[in-house]
Scaffold this active site. Structure first.
Site, mmCIF file in Angstrom:
data_model
loop_
_atom_site.group_PDB
_atom_site.id
_atom_site.type_symbol
_atom_site.label_atom_id
_atom_site.label_comp_id
_atom_site.label_asym_id
_atom_site.label_seq_id
_atom_site.Cartn_x
_atom_site.Cartn_y
_atom_site.Cartn_z
ATOM 1 N N GLY A 278 -20.229 3.218 47.357
ATOM 2 C CA GLY A 278 -21.114 3.879 46.398
ATOM 3 C C GLY A 278 -22.325 4.551 46.995
ATOM 4 N N GLY A 322 -16.683 5.505 50.756
ATOM 5 C CA GLY A 322 -15.642 6.534 50.668
ATOM 6 C C GLY A 322 -16.329 7.877 50.786
ATOM 7 N N ARG A 323 -17.041 8.232 49.720
ATOM 8 C CA ARG A 323 -17.779 9.491 49.656
ATOM 9 C C ARG A 323 -18.695 9.701 50.867
ATOM 10 N NH1 ARG A 323 -19.302 11.180 44.594
ATOM 11 N NH2 ARG A 323 -18.879 9.037 44.004
ATOM 12 N N TYR A 364 -18.154 14.615 35.527
ATOM 13 C CA TYR A 364 -19.403 13.851 35.695
ATOM 14 C C TYR A 364 -20.647 14.707 35.634
ATOM 15 C CZ TYR A 364 -16.110 10.994 38.522
ATOM 16 O OH TYR A 364 -15.058 10.288 38.995
ATOM 17 N N CYS A 391 -7.850 27.569 31.545
ATOM 18 C CA CYS A 391 -8.042 27.868 30.135
ATOM 19 C C CYS A 391 -8.916 26.821 29.457
ATOM 20 C CB CYS A 391 -6.682 27.959 29.450
ATOM 21 S SG CYS A 391 -5.618 29.137 30.269
ATOM 22 N N GLU A 392 -10.121 26.677 29.943
ATOM 23 C CA GLU A 392 -11.093 25.742 29.391
ATOM 24 C C GLU A 392 -12.454 26.354 29.637
ATOM 25 O OE1 GLU A 392 -11.038 22.433 28.283
ATOM 26 O OE2 GLU A 392 -8.846 22.427 28.242
ATOM 27 N N TYR A 421 -13.198 13.011 46.382
ATOM 28 C CA TYR A 421 -12.870 13.080 44.956
ATOM 29 C C TYR A 421 -12.619 14.509 44.468
ATOM 30 C CZ TYR A 421 -14.574 8.367 45.487
ATOM 31 O OH TYR A 421 -14.752 7.094 45.940
HETATM 32 C C1 LIG Z 1 -14.640 3.748 44.496
HETATM 33 C C2 LIG Z 1 -14.865 2.506 45.228
HETATM 34 C C3 LIG Z 1 -15.446 2.533 46.491
HETATM 35 C C4 LIG Z 1 -15.932 3.800 47.149
HETATM 36 O O1 LIG Z 1 -16.955 4.412 46.432
HETATM 37 P P1 LIG Z 1 -17.743 5.641 47.102
HETATM 38 O O2 LIG Z 1 -18.685 6.070 46.033
HETATM 39 O O3 LIG Z 1 -16.742 6.682 47.428
HETATM 40 O O4 LIG Z 1 -18.415 5.109 48.316
HETATM 41 C C5 LIG Z 1 -15.569 1.359 47.168
HETATM 42 N N1 LIG Z 1 -15.143 0.183 46.638
HETATM 43 C C6 LIG Z 1 -14.578 0.132 45.426
HETATM 44 C C7 LIG Z 1 -14.131 -1.169 44.907
HETATM 45 C C8 LIG Z 1 -14.424 1.273 44.670
HETATM 46 O O5 LIG Z 1 -13.875 1.200 43.463
#
Ligand SMILES: *Cc1c(COP(=O)(O)O)cnc(C)c1O
Length: 463
Positions: A278, A322-323, A364, A391-392, A421
């Site tokens: 996150g 991830g992000r 979002y 088409c939105e 994402y």
């Molecule tokens: C989505 C998610 C992540 C990664 O979130 P990011 O915002 O991309 O860092 C990590 N752990 C869990 C359990 C998630 O659902």
């Protein structure tokens, strides 16, 4: 901020746009290093390159729309996370942000582990040779088939998300003659979004088991009695695109409290704690993300302090960015198709992609920036909304941005920070063909996920 001010004309220097006070950047040709992948530069002559290759050449070779991913940036970010957390912690890349076989190989080479949350992600990981013990399996409703596969191949951990799943995984593991390492995902009453976090008494969401009301303690009680399970720790993930460490602080404190309760009740010190992902990235110049070493230090300090206070040995920490790893490493390249000035409002710039390759703006209200990259321009800035070809009317890629007023059909524009994402959430809406992902590094470019073709679409249509 007031919405009553009438938006100024497109050439006006400052405009009020739906709650955002937006001023055009001083230099529209400048590419802010904060939001662009590390090797993206515009040279003195105005040519934009990534990994040493001109973007106009990339467009000729690979077409548009396309995602271009800076491989050396991706690897550098993996290393930064691995180095920051060191030997006493584990970094799991959250595969849902963007996963392909090449990505899985890079992760292995750079020493990261991998989170998956579906059979498809697991297949990709295993196919590219990720050792099963370095994979964590997530999800709030893993199917029986997915659990059987995960246990059979021997994933390093399954993160249990409900009471049913505790029983289900235990049963499957026992039937397969295995003891599966698991963590329990708890909801700590903290929800974090971007610059703030909210502590809530109640857990109104589908993930995890609430600490509140003793639910999580009960989950631990059950997991500890089941032969098929080896409970190694507690997992918590509080949100996404977070800049404020305060939410992690509350989360860590509450998770450590649970570890202390577990020790008091069962005489067991669970050896692991996972604080989830996150961590935020810069989508616009206004965002100021933290560096991995700052995050590692902050999280390590919090956990160590809380454990000392509770008289617990510090557990092994893991995190799941991830992000923060893949997000900044890619941009989407589009060709401008039509330009529609709306007098007194803004100019709509339509590109050859849209919500099918970037749903985040519609989903979002995500913010992005955009730049003209096929040439430079000294024209006045104009306020634009970059929209797709779907088409939105909500098919918006960049809600408010400035591009030069001499923008013309055929120009190439790029939206940075689309590594996470975007391709992973891409759709075939309007039977769009999902764009390719091209990895660029040291003067070379190669397709790692190819563009879909009309044959791909027809192949699924068997009626
Ligand atoms: C989505 C998610 C992540 C990664 O979130 P990011 O915002 O991309 O860092 C990590 N752990 C869990 C359990 C998630 O659902």
């Amino acid at each position: 901020m007031s919405r009553s001010a009438h938006p100024a004309g497109p050439r006006h220097a400052d405009v009020m746009t739906e709650g955002h006070y937006t001023a055009p950047p001083a230099d529209l040709n400048a590419l802010d290093g904060k939001v662009w992948a590390r090797t993206v530069t515009r040279d003195e002559g105005g040519t934009v390159t990534v990994g040493g290759i001109e973007v106009t050449r990339l467009a000729e070779e690979f077409g548009t729309p396309a995602y271009f991913l800076d491989e050396s940036d991706f690897r550098a970010r993996c290393r930064a996370w691995a180095d920051a957390f060191g030997r006493d912690a584990d970094v799991f890349y959250a595969g849902k942000a963007f996963l392909s076989r090449a990505v899985v190989r890079w992760l292995q080479e750079e020493g990261l582990n991998l989170d998956v949350c579906s059979g498809g992600e697991l297949t990709t990981a295993l196919d590219a040779g990720m050792p099963a013990e370095r994979i964590a399996f997530h999800g709030n409703n893993k199917t029986v088939a997915e659990i059987e596969r995960a246990v059979t191949v021997g994933v390093g951990r399954i993160v249990l998300d409900s009471f049913q799943e505790i029983a289900r995984v235990a049963h499957i593991a026992q039937r397969l003659g295995k003891r599966q390492r698991v963590q329990i995902r708890v909801t700590v009453g903290v929800e974090a979004h971007t610059h703030e976090f909210i502590a809530t008494a109640h857990e109104d969401q589908k993930f995890g088991i609430a600490l509140a009301g003793g639910q999580a303690a009960e989950a631990v009680r059950r997991a500890l009695t089941l032969d098929g399970l080896e409970l190694t720790g507690i997992h918590s993930h509080i949100g996404s695109q977070i800049f404020d460490m305060a939410g992690f602080e509350v989360s860590a404190r509450r998770v450590v409290q649970l570890l202390a309760e577990v020790r008091d009740e069962h005489g067991v010190e669970l050896p692991e704690i996972d604080l989830g992902g996150g961590l935020g990235i810069a989508y616009t110049s206004e965002d100021d993300p933290r560096e991995p070493h700052e995050i590692a230090k902050a999280l390590g300090d919090i956990v160590t302090r809380e454990c000392e206070a509770a008289g617990l040995a510090t557990p092994r920490i893991s995190v799941e960015p991830g992000r923060a790893i893949v997000g900044p490493t890619a941009f989407t390249l589009y060709e401008v198709g039509t330009i529609k000035p709306l007098e007194g409002l803004r100019t709509y710039v339509s590109v050859d992609g849209g919500m099918s390759d970037n749903i985040r703006t519609a989903l979002y209200d995500a913010e992005y920036t955009v730049a003209l990259v096929s040439r430079t321009s000294d024209a006045e800035p104009m306020l634009v909304r970059v929209v797709g070809k779907h088409c939105e009317s909500g098919d918006i890629v960049v809600k408010d941005a400035f591009l030069p007023s001499d923008l013309a059909p055929g120009d190439l524009i790029a939206v940075p920070a689309t590594g996470a994402y975007c391709r992973s959430m891409a759709s075939n809406y309007n039977h769009a063909l999902r764009p390719p992902v091209v990895a660029v590094r040291d003067g070379g470019a190669r397709v790692i996920v190819r563009r879909e073709t009309e044959e791909d679409l027809l192949r699924l249509d068997v009626g």
